[in-house]
Structures are given as C-alpha cells and as structure tokens.
Design a protein around this motif. Structure first.
Motif, PDB file in Angstrom:
ATOM      1  N   GLU A 191       0.827  -1.206   0.000  1.00 24.36           N
ATOM      2  CA  GLU A 191       0.000   0.000   0.000  1.00 24.36           C
ATOM      3  C   GLU A 191       0.866   1.263   0.000  1.00 24.36           C
ATOM      4  OE1 GLU A 191      -2.528  -0.357   3.354  1.00 24.36           O
ATOM      5  OE2 GLU A 191      -3.562  -2.151   2.630  1.00 24.36           O
ATOM      6  N   GLU A 192       1.934   1.233   0.783  1.00 23.67           N
ATOM      7  CA  GLU A 192       2.812   2.401   0.823  1.00 23.67           C
ATOM      8  C   GLU A 192       3.537   2.596  -0.505  1.00 23.67           C
ATOM      9  OE1 GLU A 192       3.090   4.677   3.186  1.00 23.67           O
ATOM     10  OE2 GLU A 192       1.492   3.658   4.273  1.00 23.67           O
ATOM     11  N   PHE A 193       3.992   1.512  -1.110  1.00 20.55           N
ATOM     12  CA  PHE A 193       4.624   1.625  -2.421  1.00 20.55           C
ATOM     13  C   PHE A 193       3.631   2.145  -3.456  1.00 20.55           C
ATOM     14  CE2 PHE A 193       7.923  -1.585  -1.030  1.00 20.55           C
ATOM     15  CZ  PHE A 193       8.991  -0.721  -1.207  1.00 20.55           C
ATOM     16  N   ASP A 194       2.397   1.705  -3.354  1.00 23.37           N
ATOM     17  CA  ASP A 194       1.361   2.192  -4.264  1.00 23.37           C
ATOM     18  C   ASP A 194       1.137   3.683  -4.057  1.00 23.37           C
ATOM     19  OD1 ASP A 194      -0.682   2.287  -6.117  1.00 23.37           O
ATOM     20  OD2 ASP A 194      -2.189   1.458  -4.762  1.00 23.37           O
ATOM     21  N   ARG A 195       1.125   4.107  -2.805  1.00 23.40           N
ATOM     22  CA  ARG A 195       0.919   5.525  -2.500  1.00 23.40           C
ATOM     23  C   ARG A 195       2.069   6.380  -3.028  1.00 23.40           C
ATOM     24  NH1 ARG A 195      -0.018   4.707   2.365  1.00 23.40           N
ATOM     25  NH2 ARG A 195      -2.266   4.555   2.166  1.00 23.40           N
ATOM     26  N   GLU A 196       3.274   5.821  -3.025  1.00 27.22           N
ATOM     27  CA  GLU A 196       4.431   6.548  -3.536  1.00 27.22           C
ATOM     28  C   GLU A 196       4.606   6.370  -5.050  1.00 27.22           C
ATOM     29  OE1 GLU A 196       6.456   8.617  -1.944  1.00 27.22           O
ATOM     30  OE2 GLU A 196       5.316   8.362  -0.085  1.00 27.22           O
ATOM     31  N   ASN A 197       3.671   5.647  -5.684  1.00 27.33           N
ATOM     32  CA  ASN A 197       3.672   5.442  -7.144  1.00 27.33           C
ATOM     33  C   ASN A 197       4.985   4.831  -7.622  1.00 27.33           C
ATOM     34  OD1 ASN A 197       2.690   5.414  -9.728  1.00 27.33           O
ATOM     35  ND2 ASN A 197       3.026   7.586 -10.114  1.00 27.33           N
ATOM     36  N   VAL A 198       5.363   3.722  -6.998  1.00 28.84           N
ATOM     37  CA  VAL A 198       6.597   3.041  -7.396  1.00 28.84           C
ATOM     38  C   VAL A 198       6.438   2.352  -8.745  1.00 28.84           C
ATOM     39  CG1 VAL A 198       6.078   0.803  -6.341  1.00 28.84           C
ATOM     40  CG2 VAL A 198       8.445   1.579  -6.472  1.00 28.84           C
ATOM     41  N   CYS A 207      13.033  -5.850 -11.628  1.00 30.33           N
ATOM     42  CA  CYS A 207      11.868  -4.977 -11.784  1.00 30.33           C
ATOM     43  C   CYS A 207      10.617  -5.793 -12.089  1.00 30.33           C
ATOM     44  CB  CYS A 207      12.118  -3.954 -12.892  1.00 30.33           C
ATOM     45  SG  CYS A 207      13.288  -2.658 -12.461  1.00 30.33           S
ATOM     46  N   ALA A 208      10.758  -6.800 -12.949  1.00 25.45           N
ATOM     47  CA  ALA A 208       9.609  -7.652 -13.271  1.00 25.45           C
ATOM     48  C   ALA A 208       9.144  -8.414 -12.034  1.00 25.45           C
ATOM     49  CB  ALA A 208       9.973  -8.615 -14.393  1.00 25.45           C
ATOM     50  N   ARG A 209      10.079  -8.892 -11.231  1.00 25.74           N
ATOM     51  CA  ARG A 209       9.687  -9.594 -10.002  1.00 25.74           C
ATOM     52  C   ARG A 209       9.010  -8.629  -9.022  1.00 25.74           C
ATOM     53  NH1 ARG A 209      10.084 -14.146  -7.239  1.00 25.74           N
ATOM     54  NH2 ARG A 209      10.179 -14.024  -4.964  1.00 25.74           N
ATOM     55  N   ALA A 210       9.524  -7.405  -8.938  1.00 22.14           N
ATOM     56  CA  ALA A 210       8.901  -6.413  -8.062  1.00 22.14           C
ATOM     57  C   ALA A 210       7.461  -6.144  -8.501  1.00 22.14           C
ATOM     58  CB  ALA A 210       9.719  -5.124  -8.065  1.00 22.14           C
ATOM     59  N   LEU A 211       7.233  -5.998  -9.805  1.00 19.80           N
ATOM     60  CA  LEU A 211       5.869  -5.808 -10.304  1.00 19.80           C
ATOM     61  C   LEU A 211       4.993  -7.011  -9.970  1.00 19.80           C
ATOM     62  CD1 LEU A 211       6.501  -4.183 -13.797  1.00 19.80           C
ATOM     63  CD2 LEU A 211       5.576  -3.077 -11.764  1.00 19.80           C
ATOM     64  N   TRP A 212       5.561  -8.200 -10.092  1.00 23.40           N
ATOM     65  CA  TRP A 212       4.811  -9.414  -9.768  1.00 23.40           C
ATOM     66  C   TRP A 212       4.375  -9.407  -8.305  1.00 23.40           C
ATOM     67  CZ3 TRP A 212       7.739 -14.744  -9.333  1.00 23.40           C
ATOM     68  CH2 TRP A 212       6.859 -15.707  -8.837  1.00 23.40           C
ATOM     69  N   MET A 213       5.327  -9.167  -7.404  1.00 22.61           N
ATOM     70  CA  MET A 213       5.002  -9.192  -5.984  1.00 22.61           C
ATOM     71  C   MET A 213       4.032  -8.068  -5.599  1.00 22.61           C
ATOM     72  SD  MET A 213       6.511 -11.776  -4.550  1.00 22.61           S
ATOM     73  CE  MET A 213       6.182 -12.709  -6.034  1.00 22.61           C
ATOM     74  N   LEU A 214       4.202  -6.897  -6.221  1.00 15.73           N
ATOM     75  CA  LEU A 214       3.310  -5.782  -5.924  1.00 15.73           C
ATOM     76  C   LEU A 214       1.905  -6.041  -6.444  1.00 15.73           C
ATOM     77  CD1 LEU A 214       5.759  -2.869  -6.764  1.00 15.73           C
ATOM     78  CD2 LEU A 214       4.761  -3.291  -4.520  1.00 15.73           C
ATOM     79  N   ALA A 215       1.798  -6.637  -7.625  1.00 20.22           N
ATOM     80  CA  ALA A 215       0.486  -6.868  -8.240  1.00 20.22           C
ATOM     81  C   ALA A 215      -0.281  -7.986  -7.560  1.00 20.22           C
ATOM     82  CB  ALA A 215       0.664  -7.191  -9.729  1.00 20.22           C
ATOM     83  N   LYS A 216       0.403  -8.856  -6.855  1.00 20.66           N
ATOM     84  CA  LYS A 216      -0.239 -10.026  -6.261  1.00 20.66           C
ATOM     85  C   LYS A 216      -1.287  -9.608  -5.243  1.00 20.66           C
ATOM     86  CE  LYS A 216       0.990 -14.546  -4.380  1.00 20.66           C
ATOM     87  NZ  LYS A 216       2.113 -15.406  -3.947  1.00 20.66           N
ATOM     88  N   GLY A 217      -2.552  -9.862  -5.565  1.00 24.61           N
ATOM     89  CA  GLY A 217      -3.653  -9.578  -4.651  1.00 24.61           C
ATOM     90  C   GLY A 217      -4.012  -8.118  -4.512  1.00 24.61           C
ATOM     91  N   SER A 246      -5.585  -2.297  -7.012  1.00 25.10           N
ATOM     92  CA  SER A 246      -5.123  -0.921  -7.222  1.00 25.10           C
ATOM     93  C   SER A 246      -3.798  -0.892  -7.972  1.00 25.10           C
ATOM     94  CB  SER A 246      -4.980  -0.222  -5.865  1.00 25.10           C
ATOM     95  OG  SER A 246      -4.370   1.046  -6.008  1.00 25.10           O
ATOM     96  N   ILE A 247      -2.854  -1.732  -7.556  1.00 26.58           N
ATOM     97  CA  ILE A 247      -1.552  -1.743  -8.222  1.00 26.58           C
ATOM     98  C   ILE A 247      -1.677  -2.312  -9.629  1.00 26.58           C
ATOM     99  CG2 ILE A 247       0.751  -2.794  -8.152  1.00 26.58           C
ATOM    100  CD1 ILE A 247       0.695  -2.496  -5.145  1.00 26.58           C
ATOM    101  N   CYS A 248      -2.502  -3.329  -9.798  1.00 27.99           N
ATOM    102  CA  CYS A 248      -2.726  -3.866 -11.155  1.00 27.99           C
ATOM    103  C   CYS A 248      -3.281  -2.783 -12.070  1.00 27.99           C
ATOM    104  CB  CYS A 248      -3.683  -5.048 -11.095  1.00 27.99           C
ATOM    105  SG  CYS A 248      -2.981  -6.530 -10.344  1.00 27.99           S
ATOM    106  N   ARG A 249      -4.159  -1.959 -11.542  1.00 31.33           N
ATOM    107  CA  ARG A 249      -4.711  -0.870 -12.353  1.00 31.33           C
ATOM    108  C   ARG A 249      -3.621   0.146 -12.706  1.00 31.33           C
ATOM    109  NH1 ARG A 249      -8.615   0.227  -9.364  1.00 31.33           N
ATOM    110  NH2 ARG A 249     -10.249  -0.847 -10.522  1.00 31.33           N
ATOM    111  N   ARG A 250      -2.734   0.407 -11.760  1.00 34.09           N
ATOM    112  CA  ARG A 250      -1.635   1.331 -12.068  1.00 34.09           C
ATOM    113  C   ARG A 250      -0.744   0.774 -13.174  1.00 34.09           C
ATOM    114  NH1 ARG A 250      -0.335   5.745  -8.968  1.00 34.09           N
ATOM    115  NH2 ARG A 250      -1.385   5.968  -6.960  1.00 34.09           N
ATOM    116  N   ILE A 251      -0.471  -0.510 -13.126  1.00 36.27           N
ATOM    117  CA  ILE A 251       0.378  -1.119 -14.165  1.00 36.27           C
ATOM    118  C   ILE A 251      -0.286  -1.003 -15.524  1.00 36.27           C
ATOM    119  CG2 ILE A 251       1.417  -3.276 -14.955  1.00 36.27           C
ATOM    120  CD1 ILE A 251       1.709  -4.104 -12.042  1.00 36.27           C
TER     121      ILE A 251
END
Length: 632
Positions: free
Chosen positions: A285-292, A388-398, A401-406
C-alpha cells in the motif's frame, strides 16, 4: 517481545527520555555511593576500592553525556548500546550502594543483622568492573566509529556475543565520517543478517534499520548504497521486520533511490522492493501511495522497444501507446502483402524510441548520464529487468489498485513484448505479473472492462503472447501462468473467439499432468454457469476434440481427477450435442465417480447428478418422451 515491538518501544523511550536524562540516574547513584563510601566504618579498605571503581564509572558516564550533547557532534548519535548499558550500570550501582550503606556506623544490633562479608565485596567489585568495561567499549565505539571494540566480548554480551558486532557496525554506519568505513560496516551487517534469522532480529531490535536507510538515501557512493540495500534486503524476510522499515519512513527513500540512482544500485533496490512486497501488504500500500509502479515500468521498458521499426509519425505527441501498436500492426500487414521490408530507422531514431518508452534517462542517478546507462553491460540491464519484473509481480499479487496502475501505464504492452523476446527468469516474472493482473481482472469488473476490451491493442498483444506460449513452449514454468491468465480472462472472449479454446484443449493431453490440470481448470471457467457464453464455449471445447484427453486425465492424480470431473460435468450440462460425450462413455465415467470421489464432496455429487440427468435426458433410448412415442 517481537522485534518490531521492541524496536517501537525503544523508539518511544527515545522520544520520551533524552539520553542525558537516561544517564543522569546512574550518575546520581554514583555520587550517592561515593558519599556512602566516605561514611563507612567497617570494611574501609573494601569500601575504598569500591570508591575507586565508582569514580572511574562516574567519569565515563559524564564523558558520555558530554559527547552526546556536544554541539560539535555531527548528526544523531547511535545511543542504543549506551542506553542498554546505562540500565545495567544503574542496577550494579544500586547493589553497591546497598552494600556500602551496611558499613556505616550503626549499633551492634544492626551490624549483626546486616551481616557483610568480604565475598560480598568481591562480587560487587566484579560487577563494577564489568560496568566499567562496558562503558569503556561504548565510548571507544562512539569516538572511533567502531575501532577495536568490535572484536571485544563485552560483559553485558556474555549471553549474546553477536551484540558487540551489531552495535559496532551500526554505530559506524550512523556516526563514522569515513564513507569507506560506513560501507564496510553496512556490508558486515548484511553478512551477519545472511547467517540466520536471529541475527536479523538483533539488528532490527538494536536500531540497525534507520542508519541503513540513511546510508541508502545518500547518493555520494553507489557502493555504499548497494551495501545498505543488500543489508536491508537480508533483514526484510519477515512481515514484522518489513513493517519496521515501513514505519521508519523507508518507502519514500527506496522509491526515490530507485528513480535517481545508477543501474547497479537500482538492481539492488528493485530486489528490495520485491522482497518487501512479498512479505507485507502494508508495504504494498505504501509503495502504491508513492507510485513506485512508474519507475519500475520505465526501467523494465528501457530499450524494450528499441529494436522495433518506428515511423517518424510515432514520435508525434498526439499518438498514444495504443495508436503506436496499431501503426505497427498496419505496417506488418503491408509488409506481408507486398513482401518487401521497409528500411530500419537510423540509430538516432532507435535511441529516440528507447527514450520515448523510458524514464530511465534521468541524469540525476548518481551523476550517471543516459549515455553511460546505455553503455551498461547486457548482463546488468537484464538483471535490472529481472528484478523490476519480479517487483511488479510481488506488488500486483492480490492488489487491484496496483494492477490498475500497471495497466494505466505502458506496463501491459511492455510485459507482452518481454514475454515475446525474453526467456528464463525474466520471462517467468513477466508471465507471473500478467497472471496476477488477469487474476485481479477476473474478480474486478471495472478493471476487466477497462483493460481487457476486445479492441485494446495492449490486451490483444498480451493474449497473443499467452497463446503463443501455451502452444509453442514445452516448459511448465511458462505454460502454467499463461494458461491461468487465459482462464482468468474467460469472460472477456466472445463466442467467435474460439482460437483461445484450441490451445487449452490441446494441453489436456500434455505429458506434464500439472499443465493438463491447469488447462482443465481454465476451461472450467469458460463453461461455468457464471459465464454467459458457457453453452457456446462448451460446444467449442467438444469440437476441439477435448473429451478423449479429458477422459485420460481422470486416470491421473486426485487433483487432476477432481477438475477433470468438474469440466466433464459442465460439458454435459451445457452441450446440446452429446454424441461425442456418448462415444467417450462419459456417462459411465460419471456414474463411477458418483460412487467414489463424490461420496465425501456434496457439491461435486450434486454437479455429477445434474450431468448424469442431462446425459440421460438426451439419450434417445431412455428419454421418457422418446420411449412413449415408440410404444405408440
């Protein structure tokens, strides 16, 4: 007490009680002991020896106060070991005060009742020596940034020998003026953390995270940032420790470093992001808020499109990512029609295309220019993309909101391109990221409708690559996430889009039973009653000759049997033409399963009953209406 609780308690203590107030108690106790020594009558030699120890301890306590409050001290002082030693010193001084008071002039009765022996003084002197040794080591660490104190076993650390190392390295990271010393200390903390989880816990409890974040934030040395990132990565393998990094305001620092640092630093930081997102949803959630997501996608897409052929009109600001994809499609169609190949653009245009798709050209990254970044080795660039791809994977999991950002960025199109071109870990991470995005779209109608529209170029590109992986790949690590992704998108495909059914039906006969089972699970989503095209999809599945391999799947493991039965039931319920089912003896298989597997599964039993009834109804020899007409 957990690591996070202990660390938070220490932080609260720091805010409520200054270090000079913490040291004032043992200083006052030392003065009281010294006064009582002067009033002693019995054991005067022993009391005098205690007085000497007290004078030494008092002097070191005052030196510590002067150091921590001196205006010349630059930056915050690492006072965690000093606070802990101060508590131990105060406890030993209280014992000394109690003993010396018994030696003051009193009546004979008091002397008899308060019996004091030489052994009591020997014990107190040993305790005072231990306190003096602890204070001497702490002062050496604070003044010298570690020095020889790091290899000395402190009396206070007899039960925990790792403490002196952690204190020494943490103090060096936070207080040393030499960048090389701070880098070496951060590397040492990382090495300790790698050894075992107990060392990780001690590093966190003793306040090692904030100095590492501070070192990571400074951009004076990539080597120092890498050392800090590796140490934080080693610590962040458990939810509470990750949460402490979040509570220490580490997320903004990490995102900023990811955006502005050289490639070799970004590799470590992106790995840290993946690790934190893997273990803690709050960190997500914090990474999403910071738009990582934006810097991650930018780094992932750097040079991804450089090998494509672009017209000059693509670089017009009026064109979107989707229009660029459409232009490429039109160009490929023209090339296929006339058989000619248009000349590739000049290297300058290729560079322009790369910059168009990447924010990685910032010149702030530790002084590294775009030219220097482009000259990085292929291995460095690839490792960065893998992380970076792994970070996106872990962030998108569940996380919808993050999936929508991607998907709101060029991330989906970039993932499709990498799935097409890459292999091994990078390809797997991209496929897993797409799998998480499609899984989120399966449960979120808004995301599904906005991202995976039938006319969306990014969605079309992703689906094409997923189907290609399913058909052409022979590795389950590629096929399984691709199959799951297609299954999650089952509601987005129209009835005429039968090309997605064929590859799944073909995989039912895969030699890898896990792949066959996943194909069955995906096809279930096409024929499930929640899918309004379930009847049309069931007809397509049967037309692709999926029944026979599906029957063979029933002879495999329990998981394959379960999902194979469910798919057979839905095919029997939804299909209007049951000739293929009759020829494969599906009714017999379902009746046998009704007596075995369904016995302990009421939902499966109900589904099998419906399928058997449907097959019985459509069998001409037992249909009630058909039988009555024959009798007439």
């Amino acid at each position: 007490m957990t690591a996070v609780t202990a660390a938070k308690t220490a932080a609260i203590t720091t805010e409520e009680k200054r270090i000079e107030d913490e040291l004032s108690e043992p200083i006052v106790l030392a003065e009281r002991v010294r006064k009582s020594v002067g009033e002693s009558v019995s054991f005067k030699l022993e009391c005098a020896e205690v007085g000497k120890k007290i004078d030494r301890i008092s002097q070191m306590l005052r030196s510590a106060v002067r150091f921590t409050t001196s205006p010349s001290t630059t930056g915050p002082v690492y006072d965690r070991p000093l606070r802990r030693v101060a508590v131990d010193v105060a406890r030993n001084l209280n014992r000394a005060l109690s003993l010396v008071r018994k030696c003051r002039r009193r009546s004979f009765l008091h002397r008899v009742v308060n019996l004091v022996t030489a052994a009591d003084f020997r014990k107190i002197l040993l305790l005072l020596d231990a306190s003096a040794s602890d204070l001497h080591w702490i002062l050496a660490v604070m003044n010298c940034g570690g020095g020889d104190g790091g290899v000395t076993l402190l009396p206070i650390a007899n039960n925990d020998p790792i403490l002196p190392w952690v204190w020494s390295y943490t103090a060096t990271v936070q207080m040393s003026g030499q960048l090389s010393d701070r880098t070496d200390a951060a590397n040492s903390l990382g090495s300790l953390a790698v050894d075992n989880d107990r060392n990780k816990k001690i590093i966190v409890e003793e306040g090692g995270v904030p100095p590492l974040l501070k070192l990571l934030k400074e951009n004076s040395s990539p080597e120092a940032q890498i050392a800090a990132a590796i140490a934080l990565y080693s610590v962040a393998n458990e939810r509470e420790r990750v949460r402490l990094i979040v509570d220490s305001l580490g997320i903004p620092i990490i995102v900023q470093v990811l955006s502005d640092s050289p490639r070799k630093v970004q590799i470590r930081v992106s790995g840290l992001i993946a690790r934190m997102a893997e273990f803690d949803d709050v960190a997500k959630e914090e990474f999403d808020r910071e738009n990582v997501i934006r810097p991650l996608v930018s780094l992932l897409s750097f040079e991804t499109f450089a090998d494509d052929v672009f017209d000059a009109k693509m670089f017009n600001s009026k064109h979107s990512i989707h229009s660029i994809v459409q232009i490429n499609r039109e160009k490929e169609g023209k090339e296929n029609n006339d058989g000619s190949m248009r000349p590739r653009l000049s290297p300058s245009y290729s560079s322009m295309s790369s910059s168009k798709y990447s924010d990685g050209g910032s010149t702030r990254g530790g002084g590294q220019t775009r030219r220097e970044r482009e000259l990085e080795s292929v291995e460095v660039k690839r490792e960065l993309k893998v992380n970076c791809a792994r970070a996106l994977w872990m962030l998108a999991k569940g996380s919808v909101s993050i999936c929508r950002r991607i998907t709101d960025t060029k991330g989906l199109l970039c993932l499709a391109k990498l799935i097409e071109k890459e292999h091994d870990d990078l390809k797997v991470n991209c496929l897993m990221t797409v799998m998480e995005i499609t899984s989120a779209a399966e449960t979120n109608v808004e995301l599904r409708r906005s991202t995976f529209k039938t006319n969306s170029p990014a969605a079309i590109a992703v689906v094409e690559q997923l189907l290609r992986v399913i058909k052409e790949s022979c590795h389950s690590m590629y096929q399984i996430p691709a199959i799951r992704s297609i299954g999650s998108l089952s509601r987005t495909f129209p009835a005429r889009e039968t090309r997605v059914i064929g590859p799944l039906a073909e995989q039912l006969s895969s030699e890898d039973h896990d792949v066959g089972t996943e194909a069955a699970i995906a096809l279930i989503k096409f024929v499930h009653p929640d899918n309004y095209l379930c009847h049309e999809h069931a007809k397509s599945i049967i037309e692709f000759n999926a029944v026979i391999p599906l029957m063979r799947l029933l002879r495999e493991g329990e998981r394959a049997q379960l999902h194979g039965l469910i798919l057979l039931c839905y095919l029997a319920i939804n299909a209007n033409n049951t000739e293929a089912l009759e020829q494969a003896r599906v009714l017999t298989a379902l009746q046998g399963a009704d007596r075995t597997m369904a016995a302990q599964n009421p939902q499966l039993r109900e589904l099998i009953t419906q399928a058997i009834y449907h097959l019985d109804v459509y069998r001409g020899d037992i249909h009630p209406l058909r039988q009555s007409s024959l009798r007439i």
